[in-house]
Design an enzyme around this catalytic site. Structure first.
Site, PDB file in Angstrom:
ATOM      1  N   LYS A 201      45.878  81.798   0.489  1.00  0.00           N
ATOM      2  CA  LYS A 201      45.951  83.265   0.560  1.00  0.00           C
ATOM      3  C   LYS A 201      44.637  83.902   1.043  1.00  0.00           C
ATOM      4  O   LYS A 201      44.650  84.973   1.643  1.00  0.00           O
ATOM      5  CB  LYS A 201      46.323  83.824  -0.807  1.00  0.00           C
ATOM      6  CG  LYS A 201      47.734  83.458  -1.276  1.00  0.00           C
ATOM      7  CD  LYS A 201      48.794  84.134  -0.437  1.00  0.00           C
ATOM      8  CE  LYS A 201      50.202  83.875  -0.977  1.00  0.00           C
ATOM      9  NZ  LYS A 201      51.233  84.393  -0.045  1.00  0.00           N
TER      10      LYS A 201
ATOM     11  N   GLU B 236      50.227  93.436  -3.420  1.00  0.00           N
ATOM     12  CA  GLU B 236      51.223  92.984  -4.376  1.00  0.00           C
ATOM     13  C   GLU B 236      50.904  91.530  -4.666  1.00  0.00           C
ATOM     14  O   GLU B 236      50.256  90.856  -3.858  1.00  0.00           O
ATOM     15  CB  GLU B 236      52.628  93.095  -3.777  1.00  0.00           C
ATOM     16  CG  GLU B 236      53.049  91.950  -2.844  1.00  0.00           C
ATOM     17  CD  GLU B 236      52.238  91.866  -1.544  1.00  0.00           C
ATOM     18  OE1 GLU B 236      51.650  92.879  -1.163  1.00  0.00           O
ATOM     19  OE2 GLU B 236      52.208  90.774  -0.926  1.00  0.00           O
TER      20      GLU B 236
ATOM     21  N   SER C 172      49.322  73.987  -0.301  1.00  0.00           N
ATOM     22  CA  SER C 172      48.878  75.378  -0.127  1.00  0.00           C
ATOM     23  C   SER C 172      48.016  75.912  -1.257  1.00  0.00           C
ATOM     24  O   SER C 172      47.291  76.874  -1.079  1.00  0.00           O
ATOM     25  CB  SER C 172      50.088  76.286   0.070  1.00  0.00           C
ATOM     26  OG  SER C 172      51.005  76.111  -0.993  1.00  0.00           O
TER      27      SER C 172
END
Lengths: 248, 384
Positions: free
Chosen positions: B82, B104, B370
């Site tokens: 991210k 969010e 990830s």
């Protein structure tokens, strides 16, 4: 589509149930230039807390899209007041826009307002609406540039709906200065009737907006809040609120 | 703006102008040398790029088939991929003169990444997080607050990621003049899906270089988990023109037949929501359904429009893995390789292990790992 100086009340279909919706429509009809009836959606992202809750109440009570057509048909039996159906795009998309418009047209609805379908993506939608003689209402915002406002005016065969401020729907104490700036611009640019909404809850709001050139004023959350508090027995309170707001 | 018939900008009118400004700024900055140099400098010195491509030899041997490589985004600063996107968008917002970031978050990883870059660049951060997710990812809530972000619980609807996005959009409609909405996945209205993909493509670009060096050829298969789809899009994108097979793994939750899942491309229908035309889990009236996955980061009823497109043209394949299979992979990687993967990434890993077993020993499969699994220990503790 409505006489100048009109109130355009908004309520959510199926809140708290469909029988009540028909009764409420009949009460507010006495004071309305047009009525906006909302199709409940699981995720009403342009709406503030009051209208969100009304959508959730309606869905929890088992709302089905078919029932909106029924209630419109019933309402149309003894009223000529223009009925604007408000929806988010997904329920219409899923139902099939063409089939949806056919149903809407059959049930006596006059116009459609789709919150999250901007004019730039609405070409096919507009063509189909024309086919079924349905009027269209698009929103314009204080940050909508002049050129786009002109295009919105052209696409809005019902009326142009001006958003009074930046934010979601919901009663506010004061009408923002954005509303009056936008109204002045719209008066110069638009040829259709102009309504202003978002945040309107009091008679002085209505008077000021009409004085500054609005043809109609949309009142939603202030009415829906009454339904939230009083449920099925909100009829009298709705009538009183409409009497208070009505300047015609 | 369009990926075949998917994508678009289906938003309330007030957001059209902020989106136009964002698009304009992004189109300019993505070619701006100073912006790109600054982004890459931060990625390298602050976030720890490039991340390693690791040959999981013990796991490969145990599975007994193809060579399994792991792209170690779990080692990126913040503990997940991210950060790539949060850094890119926050720098863009800063160049645009915005003072505040809205985000969010589902699992909390994107919220943490945004809180980190907010602190780094001196911007105010507000994160919307479903009340349900705050409960199951309390460690990340603490991290965000420690980093100076305001975390607002979202109590509407299913109290998960989709509701957090609704609330972030409501904030942005009122605050766009000084705030940037930093969307965490390849979802939402244009230009978000393209922009987030571009910022995440660094993953695939590195893999391409690394695997060439290590194996002298490109992988046969790339596997990545898909919620909204940002880590998958990031690793897929540089390989779209190659012959590598691309596989996205969705969350089958308690099973596709049970209806308790988040496998949008496997079981959803076309629709228009959160600004985009894509696939969504919805009922026959077009109401968005509540989803279930053991991993909060995959618990989303929609999917990025470019994934919908890649599926429609047959360029990528999308499968689904159940909670229990993901948990097995989670435990397996921890024990065999000493790496605790995020539950999200465990979905990709579970499917890759199934595939690898059927493949030849000279074939190569790359899994996008990830994120790391520290955030999931409470959930897994209860489930194992």
């Amino acid at each position: 589509m409505f006489p100048s100086g009109s109130i355009i009340p908004y309520i959510t279909a199926g809140d708290p149930d469909m029988g009540s919706t028909l009764k409420f429509l009949q009460v507010i009809d006495d004071y309305a230039g047009a009525i906006e009836l909302g199709i409940p959606f699981s995720d009403p992202m342009a709406d503030g807390a009051t209208i969100q809750l009304s959508h959730h109440r309606a869905l929890k009570a088992g709302f089905k899209l078919e029932r909106v057509f029924q209630v419109a048909r019933e309402f149309r039996k003894d009223s000529e007041t223009p009925l604007v159906l408000m929806s988010y795009y997904n329920p219409i998309y899923r139902f099939g826009p063409e089939k949806f418009m056919e149903k809407v047209h059959e049930s006596g609805v006059d116009a459609l307002l789709v919150v999250d379908l901007p004019i730039t993506h609405a070409q096919e939608f507009l063509e189909k609406a024309r086919e079924f003689s349905l009027k269209t209402v698009f929103l314009a915002s204080p940050n909508t540039p002049d050129e786009r406002l002109a295009a919105i005016d052209k696409a809005s065969t019902g009326f142009v709906y001006l958003i009074s401020t930046y934010g979601t729907t919901g009663a506010r104490d004061k009408i923002s200065s954005h509303a009056f700036d936008l109204l002045r611009r719209a008066r110069k640019i638009c040829r259709r009737k102009i309504a202003v909404g978002f945040g309107v809850s009091r008679r002085e709001h209505v008077e000021n907006l009409i004085k500054e050139g609005a043809d109609g004023v949309v009142v939603g959350s202030a009415l829906v809040a009454l339904i939230e508090n009083l449920g099925k027995s909100a009829e009298d309170a709705l009538r009183k609120k409409m009497m208070e707001l009505s300047v015609l | 703006m369009w990926y075949g018939e998917f994508g678009g900008q289906f938003v309330p009118e007030t957001l059209m102008e902020p989106l136009r400004e964002l698009e304009k700024a992004y189109d300019r900055l993505k070619k701006d040398k100073r912006f790109l140099r600054e982004l890459h400098w931060y990625l390298r010195t602050w976030a720890g790029r490039p991340t390693p491509l690791y040959y999981a030899e013990r796991l490969s041997r145990k599975v007994g088939g193809a060579k399994i490589y792991l792209k170690r985004e779990d080692l990126l600063h913040g503990g997940a991929h991210k950060t790539n996107n949060a850094l890119g968008q926050a720098l863009l917002a800063k160049f645009m003169g915005k003072k505040r970031l809205i985000a969010e978050t589902g699992a909390g990883q994107h919220g943490v990444a945004t809180a980190m870059v907010g602190a780094l660049l001196g911007m105010k951060v507000t994160v919307y997080m479903g009340a349900e997710d705050m409960k199951r990812q309390s460690m990340n809530v603490f991290r965000m607050r420690l980093l100076g972000a305001e975390v607002i619980p979202v109590k509407q609807g299913s109290r998960t990621l989709k509701d957090a996005i609704n609330e972030a959009l409501r904030d942005w409609v009122a605050s766009f003049q000084d705030s940037h909405y930093l969307i965490g996945s390849v979802v939402g209205p244009h230009p978000y899906p393209a922009m987030v993909r571009d910022f995440q493509s660094v993953i695939g670009t590195e893999v391409k270089e690394q695997i060439q060096k290590m194996e002298g050829k490109l992988p046969d298969i790339i596997v990545a988990c898909v919620g909204g789809g940002s880590n998958a899009m990031g690793i897929f994108y540089p390989f779209i023109g190659e012959r590598t097979k691309l596989i996205g793994v969705e969350a089958a939750g308690k099973g596709l037949k049970m209806g308790m899942h988040a496998a949008t491309l496997n079981a959803g229908e076309k629709g228009v929501f959160h600004g985009m035309l894509s696939y969504f889990l919805q009922n026959e009236d077009g109401q968005i359904r509540e989803t279930h996955s053991i991993s909060a980061g995959l618990d989303y009823p929609g999917v990025g429009p470019e994934h919908a497109y890649l599926k429609s043209i047959g360029r990528a394949e999308y499968v689904a893995i159940e909670d229990s299979e993901a948990l097995n992979a989670f435990r397996e990687l921890s024990r065999v390789e000493g790496i605790i993967p995020a539950l999200e990434s465990s979905h990709a890993l579970a499917y890759a292990m199934k595939l690898a077993a059927e493949m030849d020993r000279d074939e190569i499969i790359v899994v996008n790992l990830s994120g790391r699994g520290d955030k999931d220990l409470d959930i897994v503790g209860g489930a194992l």
